[in-house]
Design a protein around this motif. Structure first.
Motif, PDB file in Angstrom:
ATOM      1  N   ALA A 255      94.521 113.623  26.085  1.00  0.00           N
ATOM      2  CA  ALA A 255      94.405 112.831  24.644  1.00  0.00           C
ATOM      3  C   ALA A 255      94.579 111.296  24.921  1.00  0.00           C
ATOM      4  O   ALA A 255      93.818 110.930  24.088  1.00  0.00           O
ATOM      5  CB  ALA A 255      95.546 113.431  23.910  1.00  0.00           C
ATOM      6  N   ALA A 256      95.365 110.983  25.884  1.00  0.00           N
ATOM      7  CA  ALA A 256      95.310 109.700  26.041  1.00  0.00           C
ATOM      8  C   ALA A 256      93.866 108.991  26.504  1.00  0.00           C
ATOM      9  O   ALA A 256      93.439 107.873  26.147  1.00  0.00           O
ATOM     10  CB  ALA A 256      96.364 109.354  27.199  1.00  0.00           C
ATOM     11  N   VAL A 257      93.421 109.688  27.283  1.00  0.00           N
ATOM     12  CA  VAL A 257      91.885 109.524  27.765  1.00  0.00           C
ATOM     13  C   VAL A 257      90.926 109.207  26.735  1.00  0.00           C
ATOM     14  O   VAL A 257      90.257 108.284  26.500  1.00  0.00           O
ATOM     15  CB  VAL A 257      91.280 110.631  28.995  1.00  0.00           C
ATOM     16  CG1 VAL A 257      89.633 110.241  28.963  1.00  0.00           C
ATOM     17  CG2 VAL A 257      92.162 110.235  30.203  1.00  0.00           C
ATOM     18  N   LEU A 258      90.950 110.274  25.595  1.00  0.00           N
ATOM     19  CA  LEU A 258      90.168 110.088  24.396  1.00  0.00           C
ATOM     20  C   LEU A 258      90.395 108.922  23.341  1.00  0.00           C
ATOM     21  O   LEU A 258      89.522 108.191  23.163  1.00  0.00           O
ATOM     22  CB  LEU A 258      90.320 111.461  23.711  1.00  0.00           C
ATOM     23  CG  LEU A 258      89.540 111.591  22.489  1.00  0.00           C
ATOM     24  CD1 LEU A 258      88.124 111.662  22.836  1.00  0.00           C
ATOM     25  CD2 LEU A 258      89.879 113.011  21.565  1.00  0.00           C
ATOM     26  N   ASN A 259      91.787 108.689  23.314  1.00  0.00           N
ATOM     27  CA  ASN A 259      92.316 107.434  22.591  1.00  0.00           C
ATOM     28  C   ASN A 259      91.645 106.194  23.097  1.00  0.00           C
ATOM     29  O   ASN A 259      91.241 105.365  22.498  1.00  0.00           O
ATOM     30  CB  ASN A 259      93.889 107.422  22.487  1.00  0.00           C
ATOM     31  CG  ASN A 259      94.243 108.443  21.499  1.00  0.00           C
ATOM     32  OD1 ASN A 259      93.483 109.057  20.744  1.00  0.00           O
ATOM     33  ND2 ASN A 259      95.407 109.001  21.792  1.00  0.00           N
ATOM     34  N   TYR A 260      92.126 106.060  24.546  1.00  0.00           N
ATOM     35  CA  TYR A 260      91.587 104.809  25.185  1.00  0.00           C
ATOM     36  C   TYR A 260      90.096 104.654  25.246  1.00  0.00           C
ATOM     37  O   TYR A 260      89.633 103.548  25.096  1.00  0.00           O
ATOM     38  CB  TYR A 260      92.125 104.783  26.639  1.00  0.00           C
ATOM     39  CG  TYR A 260      93.733 104.821  26.670  1.00  0.00           C
ATOM     40  CD1 TYR A 260      94.189 103.574  25.871  1.00  0.00           C
ATOM     41  CD2 TYR A 260      94.553 105.316  27.409  1.00  0.00           C
ATOM     42  CE1 TYR A 260      95.601 103.525  26.042  1.00  0.00           C
ATOM     43  CE2 TYR A 260      95.805 105.162  27.736  1.00  0.00           C
ATOM     44  CZ  TYR A 260      96.592 104.179  26.999  1.00  0.00           C
ATOM     45  OH  TYR A 260      97.655 103.973  26.925  1.00  0.00           O
ATOM     46  N   SER A 261      89.242 105.685  25.645  1.00  0.00           N
ATOM     47  CA  SER A 261      87.828 105.768  25.496  1.00  0.00           C
ATOM     48  C   SER A 261      87.290 105.214  24.227  1.00  0.00           C
ATOM     49  O   SER A 261      86.468 104.482  23.966  1.00  0.00           O
ATOM     50  CB  SER A 261      87.082 107.026  25.975  1.00  0.00           C
ATOM     51  OG  SER A 261      87.326 108.046  25.064  1.00  0.00           O
ATOM     52  N   ASN A 262      87.877 105.787  23.090  1.00  0.00           N
ATOM     53  CA  ASN A 262      87.428 105.378  21.680  1.00  0.00           C
ATOM     54  C   ASN A 262      87.561 103.778  21.401  1.00  0.00           C
ATOM     55  O   ASN A 262      86.920 103.279  20.913  1.00  0.00           O
ATOM     56  CB  ASN A 262      88.042 106.255  20.529  1.00  0.00           C
ATOM     57  CG  ASN A 262      87.520 107.933  20.812  1.00  0.00           C
ATOM     58  OD1 ASN A 262      86.363 107.956  21.032  1.00  0.00           O
ATOM     59  ND2 ASN A 262      88.233 108.674  19.993  1.00  0.00           N
ATOM     60  N   ALA A 263      88.965 103.578  21.689  1.00  0.00           N
ATOM     61  CA  ALA A 263      89.092 101.884  21.442  1.00  0.00           C
ATOM     62  C   ALA A 263      88.273 101.343  22.382  1.00  0.00           C
ATOM     63  O   ALA A 263      87.952 100.138  21.945  1.00  0.00           O
ATOM     64  CB  ALA A 263      90.730 101.785  22.071  1.00  0.00           C
ATOM     65  N   SER A 264      88.001 101.698  23.588  1.00  0.00           N
ATOM     66  CA  SER A 264      87.193 100.783  24.431  1.00  0.00           C
ATOM     67  C   SER A 264      85.653 100.725  23.847  1.00  0.00           C
ATOM     68  O   SER A 264      85.244  99.640  23.855  1.00  0.00           O
ATOM     69  CB  SER A 264      87.212 101.382  25.850  1.00  0.00           C
ATOM     70  OG  SER A 264      88.386 101.267  26.385  1.00  0.00           O
ATOM     71  N   LEU A 265      85.136 101.764  23.239  1.00  0.00           N
ATOM     72  CA  LEU A 265      83.824 101.910  22.547  1.00  0.00           C
ATOM     73  C   LEU A 265      83.907 100.882  21.516  1.00  0.00           C
ATOM     74  O   LEU A 265      82.923 100.171  21.306  1.00  0.00           O
ATOM     75  CB  LEU A 265      83.576 103.255  22.305  1.00  0.00           C
ATOM     76  CG  LEU A 265      83.047 104.278  23.343  1.00  0.00           C
ATOM     77  CD1 LEU A 265      82.988 105.605  22.701  1.00  0.00           C
ATOM     78  CD2 LEU A 265      81.790 103.774  23.972  1.00  0.00           C
ATOM     79  N   ARG A 266      85.055 101.020  20.758  1.00  0.00           N
ATOM     80  CA  ARG A 266      85.137  99.953  19.707  1.00  0.00           C
ATOM     81  C   ARG A 266      84.831  98.401  20.020  1.00  0.00           C
ATOM     82  O   ARG A 266      84.180  97.647  19.487  1.00  0.00           O
ATOM     83  CB  ARG A 266      86.428 100.175  18.806  1.00  0.00           C
ATOM     84  CG  ARG A 266      86.285 101.349  18.091  1.00  0.00           C
ATOM     85  CD  ARG A 266      87.387 101.324  16.997  1.00  0.00           C
ATOM     86  NE  ARG A 266      88.640 101.335  17.239  1.00  0.00           N
ATOM     87  CZ  ARG A 266      89.430 102.263  17.848  1.00  0.00           C
ATOM     88  NH1 ARG A 266      88.912 103.602  17.849  1.00  0.00           N
ATOM     89  NH2 ARG A 266      90.561 102.077  18.059  1.00  0.00           N
ATOM     90  N   TYR A 267      85.648  98.070  21.117  1.00  0.00           N
ATOM     91  CA  TYR A 267      85.758  96.793  21.626  1.00  0.00           C
ATOM     92  C   TYR A 267      84.468  96.511  22.263  1.00  0.00           C
ATOM     93  O   TYR A 267      83.792  95.374  22.179  1.00  0.00           O
ATOM     94  CB  TYR A 267      86.816  96.496  22.749  1.00  0.00           C
ATOM     95  CG  TYR A 267      88.346  96.494  22.100  1.00  0.00           C
ATOM     96  CD1 TYR A 267      88.408  95.397  21.150  1.00  0.00           C
ATOM     97  CD2 TYR A 267      89.206  97.435  22.756  1.00  0.00           C
ATOM     98  CE1 TYR A 267      89.817  95.484  20.646  1.00  0.00           C
ATOM     99  CE2 TYR A 267      90.589  97.310  22.060  1.00  0.00           C
ATOM    100  CZ  TYR A 267      90.935  96.351  21.224  1.00  0.00           C
ATOM    101  OH  TYR A 267      91.960  96.217  20.669  1.00  0.00           O
ATOM    102  N   LEU A 268      83.872  97.419  22.669  1.00  0.00           N
ATOM    103  CA  LEU A 268      82.477  97.278  23.420  1.00  0.00           C
ATOM    104  C   LEU A 268      81.242  96.901  22.298  1.00  0.00           C
ATOM    105  O   LEU A 268      80.653  96.086  22.542  1.00  0.00           O
ATOM    106  CB  LEU A 268      81.916  98.511  24.085  1.00  0.00           C
ATOM    107  CG  LEU A 268      80.580  98.502  24.680  1.00  0.00           C
ATOM    108  CD1 LEU A 268      80.773  97.460  25.930  1.00  0.00           C
ATOM    109  CD2 LEU A 268      80.164  99.700  25.638  1.00  0.00           C
TER     110      LEU A 268
END
Length: 465
Positions: A255-268
């Motif tokens: 779940a943490a991986v999913l949250n961090y990956s979604n956040a990273s996509l937004r910043y990207l």
């Protein structure tokens, strides 16, 4: 009948009589008459033949046995110089002959046992060399007793266990005089087989010095393999029962991986407009990496716990093994409102055991305690105390619960296979745990807790390698 005796014969303290060439009695001395009167039934049944042979050969015939009631008499026939008479003397050899017969029977029994037993019985010098061995040596080791004589025991032991086994056995034999160990022994074909060896020290009567060691060795390879198969099946079943907790532990990092990956996509997507986006993406990737490693570590621990293969005895830090067992049952303890408190003593010695099997034993003890607390307290908060402390010859691990406890007279029953108070239990957990611990050279016992509940006491040998 001529009853005149020479002074020598008359004063003979042994029963004696004078016989004619045809074996007729001519005279009796007082010792003979005191015991038998003038009854010649005490003579051997073939006396006539013995007298003739004695006179013809002109020599004495000695140690001829005759039984009179419960007495065993030994007769000696002595011819005179003229070849006309024979002096027959006897002595009571009842005790001597009975002891000889008992000794002969004991030797025959010993030989029957040693030549036909399927276990290897061997004698060893105090420095560990074979003095003798029974024929079972060839069946078990592929070596004849003649090949073993004079060879050192340590050459047959597995190199990784040799030092530990010899030190442990030597210390126990010196103090207690008896020791049972489980170890691998090399067959003549190069393969190693599991043996259970019971040793006893033979001491010199006055000084108490060990002069010899007698050992009885049994091949238990099939038992060990069956035990390992059963233990593996039990681990699989245990993980099935802990599936919810395992899923929870894996879901957290995922779940943490999913949250961090979604956040990273937004910043990207905002990389051109947000000057801090690049730094935050890097932080997100680092956290994704950390969480992925955590999930991988959980899976590696599970795979190690499910490992199926020959046991590997090694030096282990008990704190590490306790930590792994606690992680596996943490979710189950939390659901039952059970707090597990650790009290690990300072400078604990390393123990000599198989990591996976020891972890399985500790997990069994902890889950047994969780079930006991749940039975006694329901959903109310309770505590389990896990204590580890150094002992003279190893380490003691105690798991103390706050359950309903077990009556003193039933403490040994809980280690009997298929004995359980749980509606859905098989009654194999504690029995299997005891067998595993005893295979390490330790022991597993139970006692009532001072404030109620049950205390499971696991003694483990220290690593001396």
């Amino acid at each position: 009948m001529n009853t005149t005796l020479s002074p020598l014969l008359a004063n003979d303290p042994q029963p004696s009589l004078l016989l004619a060439p045809d074996a007729r009695p001519l005279a009796f001395n007082s010792a003979f008459q005191t015991l038998f009167g003038e009854n010649t039934q005490a003579l051997p049944t073939n006396t006539a033949a013995l007298v003739k042979a004695c006179l013809r050969q002109r020599r004495a015939i000695v140690e001829v046995e005759a039984e009179v009631g419960e007495r065993i008499l030994l007769w000696t026939f002595i011819p005179d110089d003229n070849g006309q008479q024979v002096v027959a003397r006897c002595r009571d050899a009842s005790d001597e002959r009975r002891e000889a017969r008992e000794a002969s029977r004991a030797r025959r029994l010993y030989r029957l046992i040693t030549e036909n037993t399927t276990d290897l019985i061997s004698r060893h010098s105090p420095d560990g060399r074979f003095l003798d061995a029974t024929p079972a040596a060839f069946r078990l080791l592929g070596l004849w007793p003649e090949q073993l004589r004079g060879s050192a025991v340590h050459t047959l032991l597995h190199p990784s266990e040799r030092r530990q086994v010899l030190l442990q056995a030597g210390a126990a034999l010196e103090v207690e005089g008896y020791h049972t160990l489980t170890c691998r022994v090399r067959h003549a074909d190069g393969r190693y087989r599991w043996f259970e060896i019971a040793c006893r020290a033979i001491r010199e009567t006055y000084t108490g010095t060990v002069v010899e060691i007698v050992a009885v060795s049994r091949d238990i390879t099939l038992r060990i393999e069956a035990q390992e198969t059963l233990a593996h099946s039990a681990r699989v079943a245990t993980l099935g029962e802990l599936a919810s907790g395992i899923a929870h532990e894996i879901n957290q990092p995922l779940a943490a991986v999913l949250n961090y990956s979604n956040a990273s996509l937004r910043y990207l997507h905002n990389l051109d407009h947000d000057p801090q986006a690049r730094e935050r993406i890097a932080q997100g990737l680092q956290r994704i990496n950390a969480q992925a490693n955590h999930a991988a570590q959980v899976i590696r621990r599970l795979r190690a716990f499910l490992r199926k293969g020959p046991r590997h005895l090694q030096a282990l830090d008990i704190a590490d093994v306790v930590g792994e067992a606690l992680r596996l049952c943490a979710w189950e303890a939390g659901q039952a409102q059970v707090r597990i408190e650790q009290r690990l003593g300072p400078q604990l010695p390393k123990v000599y055991a198989d990591r996976v099997l020891l972890e399985q034993v500790l997990l069994n003890l902890l889950r047994n305690a969780i079930d006991a607390n749940r039975e006694q307290h329901g959903t109310q908060a309770s505590r389990i105390l896990l204590i580890a402390k150094a002992m003279d010859d190893g380490l003691l691990v105690e798991v103390c619960d706050q359950g309903p406890g077990v009556a003193v007279e039933r403490l040994d029953e809980i280690f009997t296979p298929f004995t359980t108070t749980k509606a859905d239990g098989l009654g194999l957990g504690l029995s299997m745990s005891r067998s595993i611990v005893e295979g390490f050279g330790g022991s597993l016992q139970a006692r009532p807790g001072e404030a109620g509940g049950l205390v499971l006491c696991c003694r483990l040998p220290a690593n001396n390698g």
